[in-house]
Design an enzyme around this catalytic site. Structure first.
Site, short mmCIF file in Angstrom:
data_model
loop_
_atom_site.label_atom_id
_atom_site.label_comp_id
_atom_site.label_asym_id
_atom_site.label_seq_id
_atom_site.Cartn_x
_atom_site.Cartn_y
_atom_site.Cartn_z
N GLY A 15 0.90 -1.19 0.14
CA GLY A 15 0.04 -0.01 -0.03
C GLY A 15 0.89 1.23 0.03
CB CYS A 16 0.55 4.66 1.59
SG CYS A 16 1.33 6.05 1.65
CG PHE A 17 5.94 4.59 -1.13
CD1 PHE A 17 5.50 5.79 -0.54
CD2 PHE A 17 6.38 4.40 -2.33
CE1 PHE A 17 5.74 7.07 -1.50
CE2 PHE A 17 6.53 5.54 -3.14
CZ PHE A 17 5.84 6.73 -2.94
CD1 TRP A 18 5.50 8.44 1.90
CD2 TRP A 18 3.32 9.13 2.73
NE1 TRP A 18 4.92 9.27 1.32
CE2 TRP A 18 3.87 9.85 1.49
CE3 TRP A 18 2.34 9.66 3.45
CZ2 TRP A 18 3.09 10.98 1.17
CZ3 TRP A 18 1.56 10.57 2.87
CH2 TRP A 18 1.91 11.35 1.80
#
Length: 184
Positions: A15-18
């Site tokens: 998902g969101c890589f952050w």
């Protein structure tokens, strides 16, 4: 961490890589995480292109680790703690193919380890998971503002539950791994 005894690399799309990057950066034995775009059909894609679903790239984190400290099996266990392995093209509030889940390898020997972990998860869930397992086609580093995003923006959006770090640490401690001093 510097000068790993047994340096390795694996690419994780969750998902969101952050949040994925921040989560793995806190695991002893991981000496670097880089956010980027994996398996893009467009050379050197921009975040705007990836988010608009124009590249077929997955938001991915390059995880460099010392296999003498943490194994691929253990990293995959941590990965499955923070994703929904049944969700297709979605994690948290983010949806679209760029937010799909996947484990991408460069060392062919890693494939057997990954497939074994997938089988164990599928056996536990009694169904097939929606996580890709494939050789890395390409990886392009994301724009600088995405690197260490949650360190720079501690109140930024994140779908990852960092309480899972304590669960992961406690599981390793049961196996007598020396990870008592984690930054959780």
């Amino acid at each position: 961490m510097s000068d790993p005894k047994d340096p390795r690399v694996i690419y994780l799309a969750g998902g969101c890589f952050w949040g994925v990057s921040e989560f793995f950066s806190r695991i002893p034995g991981v000496y670097s995480t880089i956010t980027g775009y994996a398996n893009s059909k467009v050379e050197n894609p921009s975040y705007k292109q990836v988010k608009a679903q124009e590249t077929d790239a997955a938001e991915t984190v390059e995880v460099r680790y010392d296999n003498a400290v943490i194994t691929l099996e253990e990293l995959l266990h941590a990965f499955f703690l923070i994703i929904d392995p049944l969700s297709v093209n979605r994690q948290g509030e983010d949806s679209g193919r760029s937010y799909r889940t996947g484990v991408y390898f460069t060392d062919p020997k890693d494939e057997a380890v990954i497939r074994k972990a997938f089988s164990e998860v599928e056996e536990r869930l009694h169904q097939k998971i929606a996580v890709e397992c494939q050789r890395l086609g390409n990886f392009y580093k994301a724009e600088e503002y995405h690197q260490d995003y949650l360190k720079k923006n501690p109140t930024g959006y994140c779908h990852v539950d960092f309480a899972k770090l304590k669960i992961f640490r406690d599981e390793l401690l049961k196996d007598h791994r020396p990870f008592e001093s984690w930054q959780i």
